[in-house]
Design an enzyme around this catalytic site. Structure first.
Site, short mmCIF file in Angstrom:
data_model
loop_
_atom_site.label_atom_id
_atom_site.label_comp_id
_atom_site.label_asym_id
_atom_site.label_seq_id
_atom_site.Cartn_x
_atom_site.Cartn_y
_atom_site.Cartn_z
N ASP A 101 0.85 -1.19 0.00
CA ASP A 101 0.00 0.00 0.00
C ASP A 101 0.88 1.24 0.00
O ASP A 101 1.78 1.36 0.84
CB ASP A 101 -0.90 0.01 1.23
CG ASP A 101 -2.37 0.04 0.87
OD1 ASP A 101 -2.74 0.90 0.05
OD2 ASP A 101 -3.14 -0.79 1.38
N ASP A 203 -3.35 4.35 -2.21
CA ASP A 203 -4.50 4.75 -1.40
C ASP A 203 -5.00 6.13 -1.83
O ASP A 203 -4.22 7.08 -1.93
CB ASP A 203 -4.07 4.78 0.07
CG ASP A 203 -5.22 4.97 1.02
OD1 ASP A 203 -6.11 4.10 1.08
OD2 ASP A 203 -5.23 6.01 1.73
N GLU A 258 -6.64 3.58 -5.93
CA GLU A 258 -7.96 3.68 -5.30
C GLU A 258 -8.52 5.05 -5.67
O GLU A 258 -7.96 6.08 -5.30
CB GLU A 258 -7.86 3.54 -3.78
CG GLU A 258 -9.21 3.59 -3.10
CD GLU A 258 -9.11 3.70 -1.59
OE1 GLU A 258 -10.06 3.25 -0.92
OE2 GLU A 258 -8.12 4.25 -1.08
N HIS A 330 -10.73 -4.54 2.52
CA HIS A 330 -10.70 -4.20 3.94
C HIS A 330 -11.68 -3.09 4.30
O HIS A 330 -11.91 -2.83 5.48
CB HIS A 330 -9.29 -3.78 4.35
CG HIS A 330 -8.83 -2.52 3.67
ND1 HIS A 330 -8.55 -2.47 2.32
CD2 HIS A 330 -8.62 -1.27 4.13
CE1 HIS A 330 -8.19 -1.24 2.00
NE2 HIS A 330 -8.23 -0.49 3.07
N ASP A 331 -12.25 -2.41 3.29
CA ASP A 331 -13.20 -1.32 3.53
C ASP A 331 -14.64 -1.73 3.28
O ASP A 331 -15.54 -0.89 3.40
CB ASP A 331 -12.87 -0.13 2.62
CG ASP A 331 -11.65 0.64 3.08
OD1 ASP A 331 -11.34 0.62 4.28
OD2 ASP A 331 -11.00 1.27 2.22
#
Length: 563
Positions: A101, A203, A258, A330-331
């Site tokens: 990430d 991210d 993202e 994960h979100d």
């Protein structure tokens, strides 16, 4: 012209590891890097060839590692730099690349850059962040909102200026307009890529291009106020092209951005190879169709809307960019609970059906840890059961709007990020084999029925079905069609069955999926050459498509006869 040169990540399948919740090796209740290494054979046997690793950098953990205080160090709870080097080496020996990430829209407020910037307004580090004077009445510089708190601005203790944070006050946004800051980030990226990384998941990378003039928001009720000023700007594209020129073009890597608030046309700008920005992006349109955040309601899964969204992204990025394919991360809450049916009777069938629909599309599929087991949402008895900073913020927002606490909690029981973050189920032992002590976040209570040990031993499990789907994408008989061919949606208004074609000059595949718990009949004007895969034990029997009978959550992939 579109550069159709084949890349290694075109037929890759990515497995996301959330380190805190994957495997604890030292029994402190927190997953760690040695724990991941101990499970590499499990991941390898699944067939994936990329691991996306959520942040393991040094961090105060206000947002579970997405608030980084040192990009060059590993958080002690996750291990050491030696452990990280070993993970890269051990994964590589199994044909698996590690994608880390990259969190560079913001840092932690404990990062040395921000500490210096806050203490010394004359420091060169001050301009590494975004500062503005108060409005004439002393209030915030504008009306922008944050994802994790009501305001996107926090004032320093001396009341001189505000700093911008699109997330928590502990996550100040970086000022990408500063060229020295950008060079610091590029230097850090090279440090990691020189270790042998396979790339980065970036991210909220489409948020880095803030304008000089930070005007008031004009759009409300569609995400956080202010996004129209900082999402997908030309500056963002300029920075990414510079990043590519300075760093990425010198390595053979995969990058995925993202990118909330992004349309297919904008995704083309990010991911078309001729533009030299990113390999692909994550879009979020399909993640919003089953919920009404403002009214705190679960609307139920709208298959017609889902087909419209996914069909649009398949068509508009065809030879103009690249898709990322995902149900979970994960979100997001657990896919089988959200889009399938997590009852004992239908969990396995619906999980396999969802996997089939996604993995047969064009793009790079992502599997979130536990998705291959059909892990489900857990149940929260109270808001105190929820750890996530975002969950608490949304809960309070709902209460402030007059929504009863029971309804607000019910909303989080559908959509909380903690559903995905509950520890991985490895076996039926104490704490599901995740740790020998109390985990940092409470386990789901069904680990004795849903765990990796049971799944690996059962040849008909969801896990082994995922292995078959992954293998199909690399099977020479189907790979060209599955990875590179066009997509055609059939019967778009059918609210029960998702059917689409993947076809090239030499092959046609028909994917049919029943999204209901009902027995259905459908008619398709094609002739079957072969049944490629199906999620029922009798899926290889002879089929006539103009009299197709579908059992609950049944799916097929057919190879069709050429006309």
């Amino acid at each position: 012209m579109y550069n159709s040169k084949q890349q290694w990540w075109h037929d890759a399948v990515v497995y996301q590891v959330y380190p805190r919740s994957f495997k604890d090796s030292n029994n402190d209740g927190i997953g760690d890097i040695p724990g991941i290494i101990s499970k590499l054979t499990y991941i390898q046997n699944l067939g994936v060839n990329v691991i996306w690793l959520s942040p393991v950098y040094q961090s105060p953990m206000k947002d579970n590692g997405y608030d980084i205080s040192d990009y060059y160090s590993i958080a002690p709870e996750f291990g050491t730099m030696e452990d990280m080097n070993n993970l890269i080496t051990e994964a590589s020996s199994r044909g698996i690349k590690i994608v880390m990430d990259l969190v560079v829209n913001h840092t932690s407020d404990q990062h040395p850059w921000f500490i210096e910037a806050k203490q010394n307004p004359n420091s060169v580090k001050r301009d590494y962040y975004i500062w503005r004077n108060p409005a004439q009445d002393g209030s915030e510089p504008n009306n922008w909102q944050s994802f994790f708190c009501p305001k996107a601005w926090t004032q320093t203790e001396d009341n001189s200026q505000y700093y911008l944070h699109l997330f928590s006050p502990e996550q100040p946004d970086l000022n990408w307009a500063n060229p020295k800051l950008r060079q610091e980030i590029y230097k850090m990226m090279r440090f990691w890529l020189d270790k042998g990384l396979g790339g980065f998941r970036m991210d909220v990378i489409n948020m880095i291009g803030k304008p000089d003039i930070l005007a008031d928001a004009t759009i409300f009720g569609q995400g956080v106020a202010g996004w129209e000023h900082w999402a997908n700007t030309q500056r963002c594209h300029d920075y990414l092209q510079e990043m590519h020129e300075e760093v990425l073009c010198h390595y053979d890597v995969m990058t995925v951005g993202e990118t909330p608030f992004t349309s297919p046309e904008q995704a083309q700008l990010f991911s078309h190879p001729d533009r030299k920005e990113l390999s692909m992006v994550f879009q979020f349109e399909h993640m919003a169709i089953d919920r009404d955040e403002h009214d705190a309601e679960s609307k139920g899964f709208d298959l017609v809307m889902f087909k419209v969204i996914m069909g649009k992204w398949q068509q508009k990025l065809y030879q103009k960019g690249w898709n990322s394919l995902y149900w979970s991360n994960h979100d997001q809450a657990r896919a089988v609970s959200r889009f399938g049916n997590h009852s004992t009777e239908f969990r396995g069938l619906s999980a396999k059906m969802l996997a089939t629909v996604l993995h047969m599309m064009s793009g790079t599929p992502y599997i979130y840890q536990g998705e291959e087991l059909g892990m489900t949402n857990k149940h929260f008895e109270s808001i105190n059961d929820i750890e996530d900073i975002m969950g608490h913020f949304h809960y309070q927002k709902m209460l402030d709007r007059g929504i009863p606490s029971k309804q607000a909690l019910d909303y989080l029981n559908h959509f909380s990020r903690d559903h995905a973050r509950a520890p991985m189920h490895w076996d039926s032992s104490n704490n599901a084999g995740f740790s020998q002590c109390k985990p940092w976040l409470a386990l789901n209570n069904n680990s004795d029925q849903i765990n990796a040990e049971l799944a690996v031993e059962d040849s008909h499990s969801i896990y082994h079905y995922y292995r078959q789907l992954i293998a199909l994408r690399r099977d020479s008989a189907y790979s060209e069609t599955l990875v590179y061919s066009t997509h055609l949606l059939l019967d778009p208004m059918d609210s029960e069955v998702y059917a689409y074609l993947r076809y090239s000059d030499t092959q046609q595949l028909l994917i049919v999926a029943n999204f209901t718990d009902k027995y259905l009949k459908r008619n398709y004007a094609f002739d079957v050459q072969a049944i490629v895969i199906g999620n029922y034990p009798n899926s290889k029997q002879e089929i006539v498509l103009d009299q197709l009978e579908l059992q609950p959550y049944q799916c097929y992939v057919f190879e069709l006869k050429s006309n």
